[in-house]
Design a protein around this motif. Structure first.
Motif, PDB file in Angstrom:
ATOM      1  N   ARG A   2      48.847  27.416 -34.080  1.00 16.06           N
ATOM      2  CA  ARG A   2      48.465  28.369 -33.038  1.00 16.06           C
ATOM      3  C   ARG A   2      47.245  27.846 -32.276  1.00 16.06           C
ATOM      4  O   ARG A   2      46.240  27.473 -32.868  1.00 16.06           O
ATOM      5  CB  ARG A   2      48.147  29.736 -33.657  1.00 16.06           C
ATOM      6  CG  ARG A   2      47.711  30.793 -32.635  1.00 16.06           C
ATOM      7  CD  ARG A   2      47.455  32.140 -33.296  1.00 16.06           C
ATOM      8  NE  ARG A   2      48.678  32.666 -33.872  1.00 16.06           N
ATOM      9  CZ  ARG A   2      49.638  33.272 -33.177  1.00 16.06           C
ATOM     10  NH1 ARG A   2      49.505  33.435 -31.872  1.00 16.06           N
ATOM     11  NH2 ARG A   2      50.710  33.732 -33.787  1.00 16.06           N
ATOM     12  N   GLN A   3      47.357  27.865 -30.946  1.00 20.09           N
ATOM     13  CA  GLN A   3      46.300  27.312 -30.101  1.00 20.09           C
ATOM     14  C   GLN A   3      45.579  28.402 -29.312  1.00 20.09           C
ATOM     15  O   GLN A   3      46.169  29.426 -28.962  1.00 20.09           O
ATOM     16  CB  GLN A   3      46.890  26.306 -29.107  1.00 20.09           C
ATOM     17  CG  GLN A   3      47.531  25.097 -29.738  1.00 20.09           C
ATOM     18  CD  GLN A   3      48.165  24.183 -28.699  1.00 20.09           C
ATOM     19  OE1 GLN A   3      48.120  24.463 -27.509  1.00 20.09           O
ATOM     20  NE2 GLN A   3      48.747  23.082 -29.156  1.00 20.09           N
ATOM     21  N   ILE A   4      44.310  28.135 -29.034  1.00 23.27           N
ATOM     22  CA  ILE A   4      43.524  28.981 -28.135  1.00 23.27           C
ATOM     23  C   ILE A   4      43.665  28.379 -26.738  1.00 23.27           C
ATOM     24  O   ILE A   4      43.327  27.209 -26.535  1.00 23.27           O
ATOM     25  CB  ILE A   4      42.051  29.005 -28.559  1.00 23.27           C
ATOM     26  CG1 ILE A   4      41.914  29.591 -29.964  1.00 23.27           C
ATOM     27  CG2 ILE A   4      41.210  29.797 -27.557  1.00 23.27           C
ATOM     28  CD1 ILE A   4      40.552  29.365 -30.586  1.00 23.27           C
ATOM     29  N   ILE A   5      44.172  29.158 -25.788  1.00 23.46           N
ATOM     30  CA  ILE A   5      44.366  28.615 -24.432  1.00 23.46           C
ATOM     31  C   ILE A   5      43.352  29.163 -23.423  1.00 23.46           C
ATOM     32  O   ILE A   5      43.318  28.736 -22.279  1.00 23.46           O
ATOM     33  CB  ILE A   5      45.798  28.863 -23.933  1.00 23.46           C
ATOM     34  CG1 ILE A   5      46.077  30.368 -23.801  1.00 23.46           C
ATOM     35  CG2 ILE A   5      46.813  28.205 -24.861  1.00 23.46           C
ATOM     36  CD1 ILE A   5      47.389  30.676 -23.078  1.00 23.46           C
ATOM     37  N   GLY A   6      42.542  30.114 -23.858  1.00 22.61           N
ATOM     38  CA  GLY A   6      41.523  30.666 -22.970  1.00 22.61           C
ATOM     39  C   GLY A   6      40.891  31.902 -23.562  1.00 22.61           C
ATOM     40  O   GLY A   6      41.272  32.353 -24.653  1.00 22.61           O
ATOM     41  N   LEU A   7      39.925  32.447 -22.876  1.00 28.50           N
ATOM     42  CA  LEU A   7      39.313  33.712 -23.279  1.00 28.50           C
ATOM     43  C   LEU A   7      38.530  34.279 -22.106  1.00 28.50           C
ATOM     44  O   LEU A   7      38.214  33.572 -21.151  1.00 28.50           O
ATOM     45  CB  LEU A   7      38.412  33.559 -24.498  1.00 28.50           C
ATOM     46  CG  LEU A   7      37.096  32.787 -24.377  1.00 28.50           C
ATOM     47  CD1 LEU A   7      36.169  33.178 -25.536  1.00 28.50           C
ATOM     48  CD2 LEU A   7      37.316  31.297 -24.402  1.00 28.50           C
ATOM     49  N   TYR A   8      38.247  35.554 -22.193  1.00 31.69           N
ATOM     50  CA  TYR A   8      37.440  36.198 -21.155  1.00 31.69           C
ATOM     51  C   TYR A   8      36.660  37.358 -21.738  1.00 31.69           C
ATOM     52  O   TYR A   8      37.049  37.924 -22.768  1.00 31.69           O
ATOM     53  CB  TYR A   8      38.311  36.677 -19.987  1.00 31.69           C
ATOM     54  CG  TYR A   8      39.378  37.708 -20.329  1.00 31.69           C
ATOM     55  CD1 TYR A   8      39.069  39.071 -20.453  1.00 31.69           C
ATOM     56  CD2 TYR A   8      40.715  37.335 -20.472  1.00 31.69           C
ATOM     57  CE1 TYR A   8      40.036  40.025 -20.729  1.00 31.69           C
ATOM     58  CE2 TYR A   8      41.692  38.277 -20.746  1.00 31.69           C
ATOM     59  CZ  TYR A   8      41.356  39.618 -20.877  1.00 31.69           C
ATOM     60  OH  TYR A   8      42.326  40.566 -21.165  1.00 31.69           O
ATOM     61  N   MET A   9      35.536  37.673 -21.108  1.00 27.18           N
ATOM     62  CA  MET A   9      34.815  38.894 -21.453  1.00 27.18           C
ATOM     63  C   MET A   9      35.550  40.062 -20.803  1.00 27.18           C
ATOM     64  O   MET A   9      36.139  39.915 -19.727  1.00 27.18           O
ATOM     65  CB  MET A   9      33.379  38.855 -20.923  1.00 27.18           C
ATOM     66  CG  MET A   9      32.482  37.852 -21.606  1.00 27.18           C
ATOM     67  SD  MET A   9      32.213  38.142 -23.377  1.00 27.18           S
ATOM     68  CE  MET A   9      31.321  39.698 -23.359  1.00 27.18           C
ATOM     69  N   VAL A  10      35.530  41.208 -21.459  1.00 27.88           N
ATOM     70  CA  VAL A  10      36.176  42.368 -20.842  1.00 27.88           C
ATOM     71  C   VAL A  10      35.297  42.869 -19.694  1.00 27.88           C
ATOM     72  O   VAL A  10      34.107  42.557 -19.612  1.00 27.88           O
ATOM     73  CB  VAL A  10      36.423  43.492 -21.868  1.00 27.88           C
ATOM     74  CG1 VAL A  10      37.256  42.994 -23.040  1.00 27.88           C
ATOM     75  CG2 VAL A  10      35.113  44.100 -22.360  1.00 27.88           C
ATOM     76  N   LYS A  11      35.923  43.625 -18.826  1.00 30.35           N
ATOM     77  CA  LYS A  11      35.210  44.180 -17.681  1.00 30.35           C
ATOM     78  C   LYS A  11      33.989  44.971 -18.154  1.00 30.35           C
ATOM     79  O   LYS A  11      34.032  45.672 -19.161  1.00 30.35           O
ATOM     80  CB  LYS A  11      36.156  45.085 -16.890  1.00 30.35           C
ATOM     81  CG  LYS A  11      35.661  45.465 -15.519  1.00 30.35           C
ATOM     82  CD  LYS A  11      36.750  46.228 -14.757  1.00 30.35           C
ATOM     83  CE  LYS A  11      36.293  46.579 -13.353  1.00 30.35           C
ATOM     84  NZ  LYS A  11      37.351  47.297 -12.599  1.00 30.35           N
ATOM     85  N   GLU A  12      32.879  44.834 -17.428  1.00 28.18           N
ATOM     86  CA  GLU A  12      31.599  45.392 -17.887  1.00 28.18           C
ATOM     87  C   GLU A  12      31.589  46.910 -18.004  1.00 28.18           C
ATOM     88  O   GLU A  12      30.685  47.490 -18.631  1.00 28.18           O
ATOM     89  CB  GLU A  12      30.441  44.923 -16.995  1.00 28.18           C
ATOM     90  CG  GLU A  12      30.573  45.257 -15.529  1.00 28.18           C
ATOM     91  CD  GLU A  12      31.251  44.163 -14.739  1.00 28.18           C
ATOM     92  OE1 GLU A  12      30.698  43.773 -13.694  1.00 28.18           O
ATOM     93  OE2 GLU A  12      32.323  43.698 -15.155  1.00 28.18           O
TER      94      GLU A  12
END
Length: 279
Positions: free
Chosen positions: A162-172
């Motif tokens: 299983r690979q990590i392809i990205g990430l993001y912070m949730v909307k503030e």
């Protein structure tokens, strides 16, 4: 080092000979006046060896032991400090109502893999049973301090791939328990997409560990699971090390600094990753 029968001189008792030795005590015969001393502390302080070569060799051994002991004490102090900081962090998290595992990791299906980097939002799915069946599955822990980790695994791949392809912070302004549609929207700026080559080096199970079964690498069921705040910081640090483009590195660094601030973490006290694949 064997010191039996070595001749010595004491500042008060005069000349003598070592007649007994164990790990912490030496016994010296000063003309039938038997004295015991702490070894090796007494050597060089109260007692001098007459043989210069033996004294020189012993000095090296003592110096090495002292260096090793200092290293052990330093490690012990660092561990104690780390534990204190961790307890402080947990206390702060409770005071600020930040859960220590308030990040979310998604298993993206094929359609989401295509849309996530344009829409920058992911669905938590629907409740599958019970009185609320069919309603959006709210990820109640998610707050502005949360990051959404994006992972994929093809049908023909093992779970360990299983690979990590990205990430993001949730909307503030996002709060998972108040979500009406089950969608987890991204922050306008803190977003990261990995290339295929980068994703191959970012294996999910290098970071994730079931605390009860540390060697287990199984997702079982469900579209998402919660993820430890510290593990996410480890991932961000490793992504920053992967990036070769200076602008992309700056973006990841900015993301990491924001994440640490929002989760009350100290960059100097993030341990190395020790997920299931590293056990």
């Amino acid at each position: 080092m064997n010191l039996l029968n070595e001749k010595v001189t004491h500042k008060v008792f005069g000349n003598g000979k070592i007649v007994g030795q164990d790990e912490s005590i030496i016994t010296v015969d000063f003309n039938e006046d038997i004295k015991r001393f702490v070894y090796p502390d007494a050597i060089g302080t109260f007692i001098s060896l007459k043989d210069k070569d033996t004294a020189k060799s012993l000095k090296k051994i003592i110096s090495k032991k002292e260096t090793e002991q200092k290293a052990v004490e330093k490690k012990r102090e660092e561990k104690k400090k780390q534990k204190t900081l961790e307890l402080q962090r947990i206390k702060q998290l409770k005071n600020h109502k930040i859960h220590e595992s308030s990040q979310i990791v998604f298993w993206l299906d094929e359609n989401e893999q295509q849309s996530v980097f344009t829409d920058w939002q992911v669905s938590t799915g629907k409740i599958k049973s019970g009185p609320n069946k069919g309603q959006p599955n709210r990820a109640a822990r998610l707050r502005p301090n949360s990051a959404a980790l994006l992972t994929v695994r093809e049908e023909n791949q093992a779970e360990t791939d299983r690979q990590i392809i990205g990430l993001y912070m949730v909307k503030e302004t996002f709060a998972g328990n108040l979500s009406e549609d089950g969608m987890v929207p991204a922050h306008a700026y803190y977003r990261i997409k990995l290339t295929e080559q980068e994703a191959e080096k970012m294996l999910f199970w290098n970071y994730y560990k079931n605390k009860n079964y540390p060697h287990r690498t199984s997702w079982n069921s469900g579209k998402y699971r919660y993820f430890d705040n510290v593990w996410t910081a480890q991932i961000l640090k490793d992504i920053m090390a992967l990036k070769t483009d200076e602008e992309e590195r700056k973006q990841v660094k900015s993301f990491l600094e924001y994440f640490l601030k929002m989760n009350l973490l100290d960059i100097n006290h993030i341990p190395k990753a020790c997920g299931a694949l590293k056990q």
